[in-house]
Scaffold this active site. Structure first.
Site, PDB file in Angstrom:
ATOM      1  N   ASP A  41       9.834   5.660  12.847  1.00  0.00           N
ATOM      2  CA  ASP A  41      10.590   4.733  13.693  1.00  0.00           C
ATOM      3  C   ASP A  41      12.013   4.451  13.190  1.00  0.00           C
ATOM      4  OD1 ASP A  41       9.409   3.353  11.590  1.00  0.00           O
ATOM      5  OD2 ASP A  41       8.380   1.871  12.835  1.00  0.00           O
ATOM      6  N   ASP A  49       1.393   5.261   1.273  1.00  0.00           N
ATOM      7  CA  ASP A  49       1.056   6.384   2.155  1.00  0.00           C
ATOM      8  C   ASP A  49       1.697   7.628   1.580  1.00  0.00           C
ATOM      9  OD1 ASP A  49      -0.183   4.655   3.913  1.00  0.00           O
ATOM     10  OD2 ASP A  49       1.650   4.318   5.070  1.00  0.00           O
ATOM     11  N   ASP A  58       0.842  -1.198   0.000  1.00  0.00           N
ATOM     12  CA  ASP A  58       0.000   0.000   0.000  1.00  0.00           C
ATOM     13  C   ASP A  58       0.877   1.248   0.000  1.00  0.00           C
ATOM     14  OD1 ASP A  58       0.808   0.100   2.707  1.00  0.00           O
ATOM     15  OD2 ASP A  58      -0.923  -1.126   3.250  1.00  0.00           O
TER      16      ASP A  58
END
Ligand code: ATP
Ligand code: MG
Length: 455
Positions: A151, A77, A75
Site C-alpha cells: 500500500d 513478516d 510482529d
C-alpha cells in the site's frame, strides 16, 4: 471462443508492471542505522535458513518501517522467492495457510513468523478457457512486483538482516525521514482496488504522527463511501486494529476529519454528534490508549461496549418513557443496537456476548440491598462490569459515589460488606439512587427503579 480471443489479446498487450518496474535503492546499515537488537531472533533465523537454501528472504512491511523509526515491531513478516511448499520444508513447525494465495506460518515457541512468497503485481498471466474457467493464474511474481502491490511506500521496504541492506523500490526511506505517508501508484486506483486502504492511511498517519501526502489524502473524502462495499468481517478486523493501535483517539479524530467515520461504526456518527456520547466514547478510547501503550491487554468486547453504550442508553430511556419494564427494556434496547450495528460491521459473536454481559450488569450495580451486591461481586464478569461502571461515573453519567461504593465493597470483608449494605439502605441520598430526586420509600417486593437512563 470469444474468451479465448480476449485471453490471447490480453497476453499480447500484457503490460509491463508500471509500479514495480524499477531497480531498488540499496541502503546500507551504516546509512539507515537499524538497531539490530530490535530484530526478532526467529525472523533472523527464518531469513538465514531460506538464504542458506539458496533463496532470497527479507523482513518486510510494518516491521521494517518500525525498525527504521526505532520502534520495536510487534510482529515480523518475511517475503521470499521460495514457494510455500519450499518454505515449509525447511522448518519443523511450519503450516501452510490460505487457499488461493498461500502463506506459511513458522512457529517458534509463542512467536509466529509469517512468510509469504513474492506476489505478482496483477494476474496478467491469467488464462481462461472458453467457459471462463481459470486455467492458470500466476500468483507469484518478482520482488519488484511484490513491492508495488503493497500500500504505502513506507510499508514496501525489504530488510536483509544478514547483509544489513534495506531495499527500497518506492523511496520509502525518504518518506519515513520526511514523516510522510504516500500511496504507491495512483491513489484513486489503489483505493478502488481495496477501500480498506483509506482506513489504513488514517491509522498509520495517526499512529506514526505522519502527514498524509496530498495526492494520497485528497481522494479519501470523495471515495469514502466505497467502504460500504467491504465485507463486514474485514471491516471489523480493520476497526479493531485501529481502536487498539494505542492511538485510537487520534485515529477517530482523523477519521472524522477525512469524512470516513460514516458507515464504519454506523452508530458512531450519532454518538459523536451528541456531546454526552462523545464524552463517554473519548474517555473510553483514551483509557484504552493508555492501557495499550502501557503494554496491558485490552478486551475488544469491553471496547465495543463503550462505543455503543450511548446508543443503548438512548433506546433504553425511550422505552422506559413508554413505561416498559426496566430490565426487558434494557434487553430490547441492546438487541436493537446490536442488530443495527452488525449489518455493516460484523462484531464477532464472542465479543457481542461480552458486550451484552457488561451492559446487562449495569442495572445490578444500582441494586444495593439484600444479597444482590454479594452475588454481583461473585459474578464472573464483575470486573468488566465494574470497570464499565467507573467509566460511566467518570463521564458524569452516574454519581461518583456509586462507583466509590463498589470500589470499597469489592475490597471489604464480609462483615464490612453487610454494614455497607445497611448503610446504603439508610441513606436515600444521591449515591444510592443515582438520581437527584428523592424517591418515595419503596414497598416490599417492589422493583427498584433507578434513574441512570434518565440522567
Ligand atoms: P501493523 O503495524 O499494523 O501490523 P503493517 O504495515 O505490518 O502494520 P499489516 O496489516 O500487518 O500492516 O500488513 C503487512 C504488510 O502487508 C503491510 O506493511 C503492507 O506492505 C502489506 N499490506 C497489508 N494490507 C495491505 C493492503 N490492504 N493493500 C496493500 N498492501 C497491504
Ligand atoms: Mg504487521
Amino acid at each position: 471462443m470469444i474468451n479465448r480471443v480476449i485471453a490471447r489479446v490480453q497476453k499480447l498487450f500484457k503490460r509491463k508492471p508500471k509500479r514495480g518496474g524499477r531497480e531498488p535503492k540499496r541502503i546500507p546499515a551504516s546509512e539507515h542505522r537499524i538497531n539490530h537488537e530490535l530484530v526478532s531472533r526467529s525472523a533472523l533465523r527464518v531469513c538465514e535458513t531460506l538464504q542458506k537454501a539458496g533463496h532470497r528472504a527479507y523482513i518486510v512491511g510494518g516491521a521494517v518501517r518500525d525498525l527504521l523509526l526505532d520502534i520495536a515491531p510487534k510482529d515480523f513478516d518475511i517475503a521470499t522467492d521460495a514457494t510455500p511448499e519450499q518454505i515449509k520444508s525447511h522448518f519443523r513447525r511450519a503450516f501452510i495457510i490460505g487457499r488461493r494465495f498461500k502463506l506459511v506460518h513458522v512457529m517458534f515457541g509463542q512467536e509466529t513468523i509469517e512468510v509469504s512468497t513474492f506476489r505478482a503485481l496483477v494476474n496478467i498471466d491469467r488464462v481462461i478457457d472458453e467457459h471462463g474457467r481459470v486455467l492458470s493464474d500466476n500468483l507469484y511474481g518478482e520482488q519488484n512486483e511484490d513491492s508495488a502491490r503493497r500500500d504505502f511506500t513506507i510499508n514496501a521496504l525489504y530488510y536483509d538482516p544478514t547483509t544489513g541492506d534495506v531495499l527500497d523500490y518506492h523511496d520509502g526511506v525518504k518518506d519515513i525521514r520526511a514523516r510522510r505517508l504516500r500511496m504507491i501508484g495512483e491513489p484513486t486506483d489503489r483505493y478502488r482496488e481495496d477501500p480498506v486502504r483509506m482506513l489504513r492511511a488514517v491509522r498509520f498517519a495517526a499512529k506514526l504522527g505522519f502527514a498524509i501526502d496530498e495526492a494520497t489524502r485528497e481522494p479519501i473524502h470523495r471515495m469514502a463511501e466505497l467502504i460500504e462495499n467491504v465485507p463486514p468481517a474485514r471491516l471489523f478486523d480493520e476497526m479493531l486494529k485501529l481502536l487498539t493501535s494505542g492511538h485510537s483517539v487520534a485515529c477517530i479524530t482523523r477519521l472524522r476529519a477525512e469524512g470516513l467515520h460514516h458507515g464504519l461504526l454506523p452508530l458512531l456518527d450519532v454518538i459523536l454528534e451528541q456531546p454526552a456520547g462523545e464524552r463517554f466514547v473519548m474517555l473510553a478510547l483514551s483509557r484504552t490508549d493508555e492501557r495499550v501503550r502501557a503494554g496491558k491487554s485490552i478486551s475488544p468486547g469491553f471496547l465495543f461496549a463503550t462505543l455503543l453504550w450511548n446508543d443503548v442508553l438512548v433506546k433504553w430511556t425511550a422505552r422506559l418513557a413508554k413505561n416498559e419494564h426496566r430490565i426487558p427494556a434494557l434487553n430490547l434496547a441492546i438487541d436493537e443496537t446490536i442488530d443495527a450495528q452488525t449489518e455493516k460491521l460484523a462484531i464477532q459473536r464472542r465479543f457481542v456476548a461480552d458486550m451484552r454481559e457488561i451492559w446487562g450488569l449495569q442495572p445490578r450495580f444500582e441494586r444495593r440491598t439484600g444479597r444482590s451486591p454479594f452475588r454481583l461481586a461473585e459474578h464472573l464478569r464483575f470486573r468488566a462490569g465494574y470497570d464499565f461502571l467507573l467509566l460511566r461515573t467518570a463521564a458524569d453519567e452516574i454519581p461518583l459515589a456509586l462507583g466509590d461504593w463498589w470500589t470499597r465493597f469489592a475490597q471489604a470483608s464480609p462483615e464490612e460488606r453487610e454494614q455497607m449494605i445497611l448503610d446504603a439502605a439508610q441513606e436515600s441520598g444521591p449515591a444510592s439512587t443515582a438520581g437527584k430526586r428523592r424517591r418515595r420509600p419503596r414497598r416490599r417486593g417492589e422493583k427498584a427503579q433507578q434513574a441512570s437512563p434518565e440522567t
